[in-house]
Design an enzyme around this catalytic site. Structure first.
Site, PDB file in Angstrom:
ATOM      1  N   MET A  98       0.821  -1.208   0.000  1.00 51.21           N
ATOM      2  CA  MET A  98       0.000   0.000   0.000  1.00 51.21           C
ATOM      3  C   MET A  98       0.860   1.265   0.000  1.00 51.21           C
ATOM      4  O   MET A  98       0.710   2.142   0.857  1.00 51.21           O
ATOM      5  CB  MET A  98      -0.945  -0.020   1.200  1.00 51.21           C
ATOM      6  N   ASN A 115       1.189  -5.762 -10.257  1.00 48.23           N
ATOM      7  CA  ASN A 115       0.343  -5.359  -9.134  1.00 48.23           C
ATOM      8  C   ASN A 115      -1.017  -6.042  -9.270  1.00 48.23           C
ATOM      9  O   ASN A 115      -1.458  -6.351 -10.372  1.00 48.23           O
ATOM     10  CB  ASN A 115       0.136  -3.838  -9.145  1.00 48.23           C
ATOM     11  N   HIS A 117      -5.009  -5.262  -8.130  1.00 48.75           N
ATOM     12  CA  HIS A 117      -5.864  -4.186  -7.636  1.00 48.75           C
ATOM     13  C   HIS A 117      -7.286  -4.727  -7.526  1.00 48.75           C
ATOM     14  O   HIS A 117      -7.780  -5.388  -8.444  1.00 48.75           O
ATOM     15  CB  HIS A 117      -5.811  -2.994  -8.604  1.00 48.75           C
ATOM     16  N   ASP A 153      -2.303   2.557 -10.638  1.00 49.04           N
ATOM     17  CA  ASP A 153      -3.335   1.589 -11.018  1.00 49.04           C
ATOM     18  C   ASP A 153      -3.685   1.637 -12.506  1.00 49.04           C
ATOM     19  O   ASP A 153      -4.836   1.413 -12.897  1.00 49.04           O
ATOM     20  CB  ASP A 153      -4.601   1.764 -10.149  1.00 49.04           C
TER      21      ASP A 153
HETATM   22  C1  GAR Z   1      -5.975  -7.170  -1.841  1.00 50.10           C
HETATM   23  O1  GAR Z   1      -7.368  -7.108  -1.987  1.00 50.10           O
HETATM   24  C2  GAR Z   1      -5.297  -6.364  -2.933  1.00 50.10           C
HETATM   25  O2  GAR Z   1      -5.948  -6.423  -4.167  1.00 50.10           O
HETATM   26  C3  GAR Z   1      -5.374  -4.976  -2.343  1.00 50.10           C
HETATM   27  O3  GAR Z   1      -5.101  -5.146  -0.984  1.00 50.10           O
HETATM   28  C4  GAR Z   1      -5.525  -6.454  -0.569  1.00 50.10           C
HETATM   29  C5  GAR Z   1      -4.349  -7.131   0.079  1.00 50.10           C
HETATM   30  O4  GAR Z   1      -4.721  -8.342   0.652  1.00 50.10           O
HETATM   31  N1  GAR Z   1      -4.441  -4.102  -2.973  1.00 50.10           N
HETATM   32  C6  GAR Z   1      -4.651  -2.809  -3.156  1.00 50.10           C
HETATM   33  O5  GAR Z   1      -5.645  -2.241  -2.762  1.00 50.10           O
HETATM   34  C7  GAR Z   1      -3.523  -2.072  -3.866  1.00 50.10           C
HETATM   35  N2  GAR Z   1      -3.980  -0.817  -4.339  1.00 50.10           N
HETATM   36  P1  GAR Z   1      -3.600  -9.396   1.093  1.00 50.10           P
HETATM   37  O6  GAR Z   1      -2.563  -8.632   1.914  1.00 50.10           O
HETATM   38  O7  GAR Z   1      -4.360 -10.375   1.969  1.00 50.10           O
HETATM   39  O8  GAR Z   1      -3.017 -10.018  -0.140  1.00 50.10           O
END
Ligand code: GAR
Length: 197
Positions: A98, A115, A117, A153
């Protein structure tokens, strides 16, 4: 050996899905690829413990210890590259990382930076994607794996998964349904990319 470095900030469930797929599908034998390290910008990321329990090497680099985004990204690049004998891993995989990355970072890993998203890009880049999809009355939501470019993104889309939005959904139930699909499409997109390297 194609080294993969995974960057996380939190739960790490995508990282676990990737690591389990790598093991189950024998990426080392089939694609000469391995996960060289999991790096977090947060020392309290739950995913760090999960990575260790899977036998993966972990490291942390606390962004709060750096005066600027540029200084942090510079240190992060050095840490990532230290996990490859040639000084640059084959793939850097953002899995719930993040942080907004500087153009210098993105250029350094051009073509080898992925990445995931939690929306059907180009809809809903940025934060609070599920909340925004619900507020917009979307009937479908999903996730996107893409190559990272300097614009947040954006970048060429490698894979997408679509899920229905149910009338009873709140952002948590929708996020959970999307996350299940993320765990399927991210390992697939990584293998497709490894095969093209
Ligand atoms: C996931 O849903 C991913 O797509 C999102 O954070 C979550 C992480 O989950 N990513 C974003 O929002 C990036 N902009 P995780 O740590 O359990 O894999």
């Amino acid at each position: 050996m194609k080294n993969i470095v995974i960057l996380i900030s939190g739960g790490g469930s995508n990282m676990v899905a990737i690591a389990k797929a790598a093991e189950r599908e024998r990426w080392a034998d089939r694609w000469d690829a391995r996960i060289a390290a999991v790096i977090s910008n947060r020392t309290d990321a739950k995913g760090l413990g999960l990575a260790q329990s899977l036998g993966l090497k972990t490291a942390t680099l606390d962004h709060k210890a750096y005066a600027s985004r540029e200084a942090f990204d510079e240190a992060l690049m050095a840490l990532i590259d230290s996990h490859d004998p040639q000084g640059r891993p084959a793939l850097v995989v953002l899995a719930g990382f993040m942080r907004i990355l500087t153009p210098a970072f993105v250029n350094h890993y051009a073509g080898r930076l992925l990445n995931i998203h939690p929306s059907l890009l180009p809809a809903f880049p940025g934060l609070h994607t599920h909340q925004r999809a619900l507020a917009a009355g979307c009937k479908f939501a999903g996730a996107t794996v893409h190559q990272v470019t300097a614009e947040l993104d954006h970048g060429p889309i490698l894979a997408q998964a679509v899920v229905p939005v149910l009338p009873t959904d709140d952002e948590h139930t929708l996020a959970a349904r999307v996350l299940t699909q993320e765990h399927l499409i991210y390992p697939r997109a990584i293998v497709d990319t490894l095969r093209s390297l």
